[in-house]
Design an enzyme around this catalytic site. Structure first.
Site, PDB file in Angstrom:
ATOM      1  N   PHE A 235       0.873  -1.187   0.000  1.00 40.52           N
ATOM      2  CA  PHE A 235       0.000   0.000   0.000  1.00 40.52           C
ATOM      3  C   PHE A 235       0.897   1.219   0.000  1.00 40.52           C
ATOM      4  CE2 PHE A 235      -1.808   3.691   1.928  1.00 40.52           C
ATOM      5  CZ  PHE A 235      -3.147   3.707   1.625  1.00 40.52           C
ATOM      6  N   GLU A 236       0.699   2.076  -0.979  1.00 44.07           N
ATOM      7  CA  GLU A 236       1.400   3.356  -0.942  1.00 44.07           C
ATOM      8  C   GLU A 236       0.513   4.390  -1.602  1.00 44.07           C
ATOM      9  OE1 GLU A 236       6.189   2.633  -1.373  1.00 44.07           O
ATOM     10  OE2 GLU A 236       5.050   2.553  -3.215  1.00 44.07           O
ATOM     11  N   ILE A 237       0.391   5.544  -0.978  1.00 47.32           N
ATOM     12  CA  ILE A 237      -0.120   6.711  -1.670  1.00 47.32           C
ATOM     13  C   ILE A 237       1.025   7.709  -1.563  1.00 47.32           C
ATOM     14  CG2 ILE A 237      -1.826   8.574  -1.726  1.00 47.32           C
ATOM     15  CD1 ILE A 237      -3.836   6.658  -0.444  1.00 47.32           C
ATOM     16  N   HIS A 272      12.240   2.182  -0.413  1.00 46.17           N
ATOM     17  CA  HIS A 272      11.362   3.360  -0.389  1.00 46.17           C
ATOM     18  C   HIS A 272      11.349   3.997   0.998  1.00 46.17           C
ATOM     19  CE1 HIS A 272       8.522   2.617  -4.062  1.00 46.17           C
ATOM     20  NE2 HIS A 272       9.769   2.796  -4.421  1.00 46.17           N
TER      21      HIS A 272
END
Ligand code: GDP
Ligand code: MN
Length: 335
Positions: A235-237, A272
């Site tokens: 999950f990444e925004i 990241h």
């Protein structure tokens, strides 16, 4: 008996959906799904939830990426799930392959060693290509050049709650660069020399680190050792311009040149996370507490009013936030 409606003509049993009013103000953003053709049913599972919980009202586009061409069948059924634009991209092979300067003997030995030690995905080259791609190449894809923000979605994840606001606009208006729902510890066996490389990079480029970065999230001793905390990147925004920045570009190239994506099994999650923790200001990293989310085997289930307001369907008693393997308390302590 007649079906409820025929040839698209409503009869007395048919209740048409309300026409959606797309918000006037939107961010420059897209969903990104990296998948194989065989992931079709599994990504549709995730996408249907994204549509129902959020995107029906917001109509953000989708970009699907694959190292092999998508089949017509895949494209057809995925596109049917949404009224928003859907695009399909083929990843250039140089973004998805072991560089030729990698010592294959050394890489093979590392994989065999990891198989012996039952390291998850330890023997897989495609998995390593995927981790390197997500770390340093996805935001370079042609189809993504026009976008700034993205929401990464994987196959077979769950979204438990209604998202009645635009998280991309939140990112934009509050100058956030990275958003997460779950954080945890990385397996030591996959990253034995990663932190050494990071320290070498910092020594060479101290000016790239803002003073108020999130170093205490990743190190408990002011940068001497890595505590293995990372944001779970399934999950990444986040803001792709952050990955495209000089700091992260230098960082990724430096790490890549060490060969750790192949000599070890560096994941895109720690890469990241280290990038975000080092080069962003700590208040640019956002915890999406109101987004109920599960990727096996962990879930974030919003508590209290957040659970109620989101009409969440997860069990509030099943929540990873402050489990022993979670890093969220270190994030809390930043503020
Ligand atoms: P895990 O979450 O670490 O267990 O790994 P996944 O199997 O979920 O892979 C992470 C993401 O990369 C998912 O979105 C997968 O669909 C995608 N992925 C993994 N391997 C490949 C591959 O070989 N080709 C493509 N196109 N996508 C892949
Ligand atoms: Mn996954």
């Amino acid at each position: 008996p007649q079906p409820p409606y025929k040839d698209g003509v409503p009869d007395m049993y048919y209740k048409p959906s309300e026409p959606v009013q797309i918000p006037e103000r939107k961010a420059n953003a897209t969903f990104v799904m990296l998948v194989r053709n065989s992931d079709g049913p599994n990504i549709m599972n995730s996408m249907k939830q994204i549509e129902d919980r959020f995107n029906k009202k917001f109509q953000y586009p989708y970009v699907f990426l694959n190292d092999k061409p998508f089949t017509d069948n895949f494209k057809k059924y995925v596109s049917q799930l949404t009224d928003a634009p859907v695009e399909f991209g083929l990843i250039p092979s140089e973004h998805w392959s072991q560089p030729e300067w990698i010592d294959e003997t050394k890489a093979t030995a590392a994989r065999e060693d990891m198989i012996k030690n039952s390291v998850i995905y330890g023997g897989s080259v495609p998995y390593r290509n995927m981790c390197r791609f997500n770390s340093g190449f996805f935001y370079k894809q042609e189809l993504l050049q026009k976008y700034k923000y993205y929401w990464r979605v994987e196959p077979d994840v769950k979204f438990f709650c209604d998202v009645d606001y635009d998280p991309f606009l939140l990112m934009q208006d509050q100058q956030k660069v990275y958003g997460f729902t779950i954080s945890l510890y990385e397996y030591e066996a996959t990253i034995p020399t990663l932190w050494g490389a990071v320290k070498d990079f910092i020594k060479e480029n101290p000016e790239l680190l803002p003073a108020d970065n999130a170093m205490p999230f990743i190190s408990d001793d002011g940068g001497v050792t890595y505590n293995r905390c990372h944001f779970w990147s399934n999950f990444e925004i986040a803001d792709m311009d952050f990955w495209r920045s000089e700091a992260y570009t230098k960082f990724f190239n430096f790490l890549d040149s060490r060969g750790g994506f192949y000599y070890e099994r560096w994941g895109d999650a720690p890469v990241h996370s280290l990038g975000a923790a080092l080069f962003a200001k700590r208040d640019q990293i956002h915890f999406f507490n109101d987004i109920g989310y599960r990727h096996e085997p962990f879930q974030h289930c919003p508590q209290g009013d957040l659970h109620k307001n989101g009409k969440c369907w997860c069990d509030p008693g099943s929540n990873f936030d402050y489990e022993w393997y979670s890093c969220l308390s270190r994030y809390d302590k930043l503020f």
